[in-house]
Design an enzyme around this catalytic site. Structure first.
Site, short mmCIF file in Angstrom:
data_model
loop_
_atom_site.label_atom_id
_atom_site.label_comp_id
_atom_site.label_asym_id
_atom_site.label_seq_id
_atom_site.Cartn_x
_atom_site.Cartn_y
_atom_site.Cartn_z
N THR A 144 0.87 -1.19 0.00
CA THR A 144 0.00 0.00 0.00
C THR A 144 0.90 1.24 0.00
OG1 THR A 144 -0.24 -0.16 2.41
CG2 THR A 144 -2.01 -1.07 1.06
N LYS B 136 4.11 -6.81 3.94
CA LYS B 136 3.82 -5.42 3.58
C LYS B 136 3.48 -4.67 4.85
CE LYS B 136 0.52 -3.36 3.30
NZ LYS B 136 -0.43 -2.56 4.18
N THR C 75 -1.23 -3.04 10.73
CA THR C 75 -1.32 -3.05 9.26
C THR C 75 -0.17 -3.70 8.57
OG1 THR C 75 -2.66 -1.13 9.14
CG2 THR C 75 -1.75 -1.83 7.08
N GLU D 106 6.84 4.74 7.54
CA GLU D 106 6.40 5.96 6.84
C GLU D 106 7.26 7.15 7.25
OE1 GLU D 106 2.25 5.98 7.74
OE2 GLU D 106 1.74 4.75 6.00
N ASN E 203 0.51 10.96 6.52
CA ASN E 203 -0.69 10.56 7.24
C ASN E 203 -1.74 11.64 7.41
OD1 ASN E 203 -0.42 7.70 7.97
ND2 ASN E 203 1.54 8.43 8.76
N THR F 145 -6.71 11.98 0.73
CA THR F 145 -6.97 13.06 -0.24
C THR F 145 -6.04 12.95 -1.44
OG1 THR F 145 -5.51 14.49 1.03
CG2 THR F 145 -7.85 14.62 1.48
#
Lengths: 406, 406
Positions: A153, A179, A190, A274, A401, A406
């Protein structure tokens, strides 16, 4: 033991993979990943401990409870988590099993399903159907790496490894892909992992080994302390090597190899955290129980103040000690020793008996400026220890995040 | 009950304050704050639960245990936390008591001391000595606001309030100041609070009231989940109003006023959260026990994914539900209702029975775009509830904390 850095889930004998673009993610990206075994597999799973669970977690738990000796396929879609989707979502997850069974020629109860992506949106079942059919048509031992690519993702790179393990009765292989980059935390945030092996092992032993291995790997990583509704690690053993494992030295060797590949795949997730620029190994030693050490290491790993200090290459040991102290585990601050380094071998001692040692600030700064940072906190309260892996908290984490949807 | 927004710790009768620049912070900034009562005070304190505590916390606990009916002064320095400073730091904290006693003309065991700032550096005792002497020379009822200014570290505004409470025997006053903006979390993270009152109350009742009030105020705020080594809230009652409180309706009125001022001072800390652009009230209702609701609200308040979503004005309820689910409290996701709003009165229902209601995305976005956001999660598992206040996680938080020491 032989590690293949570009190894995949199709390295173990009898496994093939297929992929497809089903436009569940943005068009032009792989979002269907199918791992298929030509023989029935013993299978094991470890799932999220979140109270809120996604439909595929419910379905896989049921399927493994009923048929852990006869699994043939794992179908993963990325782009949509099928979570908070109610009865429709549950029916859709079962429909995914049916579609996959039809595509590969087995029964629905031989299929495990995984979903990852946005929450609260129903799966586009028509696009999913054609994607699964297409993935079934291109099954091949050459598609292992693409299968790992299709489960991504926000991951910035593909996470795939395989190991060869010479046992007394012959060589077996373990392949794995994972992942995850945000929302990573014990327990299983996740994070998806699919592991394959051509060893022959009974399902209950497989579950025992997988549970032990995840406890010291996937459950020891923390990007941001969040746990997802979908986290799952699956392990399929199809016995195609003809080498059977039931105990003894072979069992221990196999378990160690599984721990290694799980730790390897976990650390790759941290390296892909991230916005992360630093990889941090936190070792806490000298506690009465292992759970105490784990709790303190986690508290440090989850502290935004510690993680921003890593981001700023700031050797701010005050924040590390404050985070350790708030973990809820009693210890005497006057008996603590804090060491840091870049390789886990050589150390600079920052604190001894709870006090600064008079180290040179530029030496500490040089360590914190590196990409790999090792922190070792000794509490002198017992003999237990634990290690946790984490990353820094950067501007990019906020950027990724704050605007995910969006 | 009368709230004075520009009220201070010197509004209650018989309290004065003095300040000084001692160059413990950058030169030119107030860093010494002295609150002095012309009469002996009953005193109460609530301290950090961190295992690692600063020297002033050790000294104040001792002092209150020995002399909770005879306190005269609270001396605070900002710029240096006197934490992780060992035996020298402890001696320095006691020396601060001596210096203050000499400056105001009382004994050392009548002085409480507070320190906030960097960790692991010894206090500059010579500069501290002249600062305390200078603060003792300018004691005045007009210096309440400056006293609140002098305890700031990364705070961007001064936090001060006072209340007038008409009781059966006459009017009493409560004044309070607080500091804190990063590292704020239950329990009592880098947060200092000093409260004064001219009511007459015995020390053990005062401790009871203060403990209750902090439980639903200072212990219900979370900026980043970190707790500091120095957090302390002190309450001094000097009886100068001649109004005595020992029980009954007056006790209840006084306690409610103390809760109000503590909640007010707590919320100011959240509004000043490092880098914060949003003020968020999280209410969790319908749990078996109050502690369950608190644990779930905290889990949401501490989630970096939730907090970055607030920063991005993203009505990402999936992250809120995932954070609730990982709190470790069992609940049925199919019975949950999630509402959001901007005033705590009118609500937009996002989820009912765990499923999206079909609300208009632009309505949710409009709510999340405001500066004040209210989130109400109903679990339908019991009758208990809890409220927690938090803020968003922004780029500025990372900027402030990645380079705090540079």
């Amino acid at each position: 033991m032989n590690i293949l850095k570009d190894g995949t889930v199709t390295d173990p004998q009898g496994f093939v993979a297929g992929v497809a673009e089903a436009a569940i993610k943005k068009p032009g990206k792989l979002d269907i990943s199918l791992v298929y075994s030509e023989r029935d597999c013993a299978a094991a799973g470890v799932f999220t401990k979140n109270q809120v669970v996604a439909a595929p977690v419910i379905v896989d738990r049921e399927t493994l409870a009923a048929n852990s000796a006869g699994i043939r396929a794992v179908l993963t879609n990325s782009g949509n988590a099928n979570a908070a989707t109610g009865a429709v979502g549950l029916a859709n997850a079962r429909q995914m099993q049916e579609m996959t069974a039809e595509a590969v020629g087995c029964t629905a109860d031989q299929v495990l399903v995984l979903s990852t992506g946005v929450i609260g949106v129903q799966l586009p079942m028509d696009r999913l159907a054609s994607g699964i059919a297409h993935a079934g048509e291109n099954l091949s031992a050459d598609h292992g790496l693409q299968a790992a690519e299709a489960i991504r993702t926000t991951d910035t790179f593909t996470k795939s490894r395989s190991y060869e393990i010479p046992l007394s009765g012959g060589t077996v292989r373990i392949g794995g892909m994972s992942k995850g980059s945000g929302m990573i935390h014990p327990n299983m945030a996740t994070m998806l992992g699919v592991l394959t092996t051509d060893a022959q092992i009974e399902a209950h032993l497989l579950q025992e080994i997988l549970s032990e291995a995840t406890e010291v790997s996937f459950n020891c990583i923390s990007v941001d302390g969040d746990t997802s509704t979908n986290d799952t690690v699956l392990l399929l053993a199809n016995g195609a090597s003809g080498v059977s494992i039931s105990g003894g030295a072979d069992y221990d060797l196999f378990k160690q190899a599984l721990i290694d590949i799980c730790q390897e795949l976990s650390k790759l997730i941290i390296r892909d955290g991230e916005g992360a620029t630093k990889f941090v190994e936190l070792m806490v030693t000298g506690t009465p129980a292992q759970s105490d050490a784990h709790q303190i290491a986690n508290s440090i790993a989850m502290s935004p103040l510690v993680k921003t200090a890593f981001a700023g290459s700031d050797a701010n040991w005050g924040r590390i000690m404050a985070a350790a102290g708030k973990a809820g585990v009693p210890f005497d601050q006057n008996k603590t020793t804090l060491r840091v380094g870049n390789d886990g071998q050589t150390w600079l001692t920052l604190l001894e008996s709870g006090l600064p040692t008079g180290y040179a600030e530029e030496d500490a700064a040089a360590i914190f400026a590196q990409g790999d940072i090792y922190v070792w906190l000794e509490l002198s309260e017992g003999e237990a220890q634990a290690t946790v892996w984490t990353c820094d908290l950067t501007h990019d984490y906020v950027t990724i995040n704050a605007d995910y949807r969006t």
